[in-house]
Scaffold this motif. Sequence first.
Motif, PDB file in Angstrom:
ATOM      1  N   ARG A  29       0.849  -1.196   0.000  1.00  0.00           N
ATOM      2  CA  ARG A  29       0.000   0.000   0.000  1.00  0.00           C
ATOM      3  C   ARG A  29       0.881   1.241   0.000  1.00  0.00           C
ATOM      4  O   ARG A  29       1.974   1.235   0.515  1.00  0.00           O
ATOM      5  CB  ARG A  29      -0.893   0.032   1.246  1.00  0.00           C
ATOM      6  CG  ARG A  29      -1.897  -1.092   1.338  1.00  0.00           C
ATOM      7  CD  ARG A  29      -3.002  -0.948   0.364  1.00  0.00           C
ATOM      8  NE  ARG A  29      -3.754   0.254   0.640  1.00  0.00           N
ATOM      9  CZ  ARG A  29      -4.872   0.570   0.072  1.00  0.00           C
ATOM     10  NH1 ARG A  29      -5.404  -0.219  -0.793  1.00  0.00           N
ATOM     11  NH2 ARG A  29      -5.490   1.681   0.364  1.00  0.00           N
ATOM     12  N   GLN A  31      -0.247   4.044   1.326  1.00  0.00           N
ATOM     13  CA  GLN A  31      -0.770   4.880   2.394  1.00  0.00           C
ATOM     14  C   GLN A  31      -0.541   4.186   3.728  1.00  0.00           C
ATOM     15  O   GLN A  31      -0.902   3.027   3.893  1.00  0.00           O
ATOM     16  CB  GLN A  31      -2.261   5.127   2.197  1.00  0.00           C
ATOM     17  CG  GLN A  31      -2.540   5.829   0.898  1.00  0.00           C
ATOM     18  CD  GLN A  31      -4.011   5.966   0.609  1.00  0.00           C
ATOM     19  OE1 GLN A  31      -4.842   5.473   1.334  1.00  0.00           O
ATOM     20  NE2 GLN A  31      -4.326   6.652  -0.466  1.00  0.00           N
ATOM     21  N   SER A  45       1.213   9.188   1.893  1.00  0.00           N
ATOM     22  CA  SER A  45       0.273   8.889   0.825  1.00  0.00           C
ATOM     23  C   SER A  45       0.742   9.482  -0.488  1.00  0.00           C
ATOM     24  O   SER A  45       0.901  10.700  -0.607  1.00  0.00           O
ATOM     25  CB  SER A  45      -1.109   9.452   1.152  1.00  0.00           C
ATOM     26  OG  SER A  45      -1.963   9.307   0.038  1.00  0.00           O
ATOM     27  N   ASP A  47      -1.122   9.345  -3.034  1.00  0.00           N
ATOM     28  CA  ASP A  47      -2.354   9.856  -3.635  1.00  0.00           C
ATOM     29  C   ASP A  47      -2.513  11.359  -3.444  1.00  0.00           C
ATOM     30  O   ASP A  47      -3.084  12.039  -4.269  1.00  0.00           O
ATOM     31  CB  ASP A  47      -3.579   9.159  -3.041  1.00  0.00           C
ATOM     32  CG  ASP A  47      -3.669   7.703  -3.451  1.00  0.00           C
ATOM     33  OD1 ASP A  47      -2.949   7.292  -4.385  1.00  0.00           O
ATOM     34  OD2 ASP A  47      -4.458   6.974  -2.832  1.00  0.00           O
ATOM     35  N   THR A  76       5.564  13.212   0.256  1.00  0.00           N
ATOM     36  CA  THR A  76       4.437  12.281   0.359  1.00  0.00           C
ATOM     37  C   THR A  76       3.890  12.170   1.776  1.00  0.00           C
ATOM     38  O   THR A  76       2.973  11.400   2.012  1.00  0.00           O
ATOM     39  CB  THR A  76       4.832  10.873  -0.119  1.00  0.00           C
ATOM     40  OG1 THR A  76       5.890  10.389   0.695  1.00  0.00           O
ATOM     41  CG2 THR A  76       5.240  10.888  -1.584  1.00  0.00           C
ATOM     42  N   ARG A 102      -7.719   4.752   3.411  1.00  0.00           N
ATOM     43  CA  ARG A 102      -8.044   5.413   2.140  1.00  0.00           C
ATOM     44  C   ARG A 102      -8.261   6.884   2.412  1.00  0.00           C
ATOM     45  O   ARG A 102      -8.900   7.240   3.393  1.00  0.00           O
ATOM     46  CB  ARG A 102      -9.290   4.797   1.529  1.00  0.00           C
ATOM     47  CG  ARG A 102      -9.034   3.424   0.927  1.00  0.00           C
ATOM     48  CD  ARG A 102     -10.333   2.879   0.417  1.00  0.00           C
ATOM     49  NE  ARG A 102     -11.178   2.657   1.602  1.00  0.00           N
ATOM     50  CZ  ARG A 102     -11.865   1.562   1.831  1.00  0.00           C
ATOM     51  NH1 ARG A 102     -11.883   0.606   0.949  1.00  0.00           N
ATOM     52  NH2 ARG A 102     -12.572   1.401   2.921  1.00  0.00           N
TER      53      ARG A 102
END
Length: 106
Positions: A29, A31, A45, A47, A76, A102
């Motif tokens: 992952r 995250q 993360s 994202d 990040t 998430r």
Amino acid sequence: MPARMLSPEAAVDNRRVQRQRAGDSAAGRVQRIFDISRYGCQIESNDLADGASGQFVEIDFGSVVARAIIRWSDRTRLGVEFARPLGSREVDALLAEPAPIRLRRL
């Protein structure tokens, strides 16, 4: 409903709250949580690598969903303040069984 942020005096007191190291999320992952307290956490993360201070996000920890505001970002890593402090039991549950998280921009 607008989020209620802490006063500057309360925010300083919250920085003194003992933070606890959180375990890594599932392998592979992008995250993961680095530390967490009732008032916020530090997350890695990819994202939201371009996350700007002041941006609101929703964090889904699996058993707990929290809204937060990004207070700082460094590549990040993000430091976020929860819009409403988590309960001690919620923090303990997140530490006991770390799960993939998430993130979603609001």
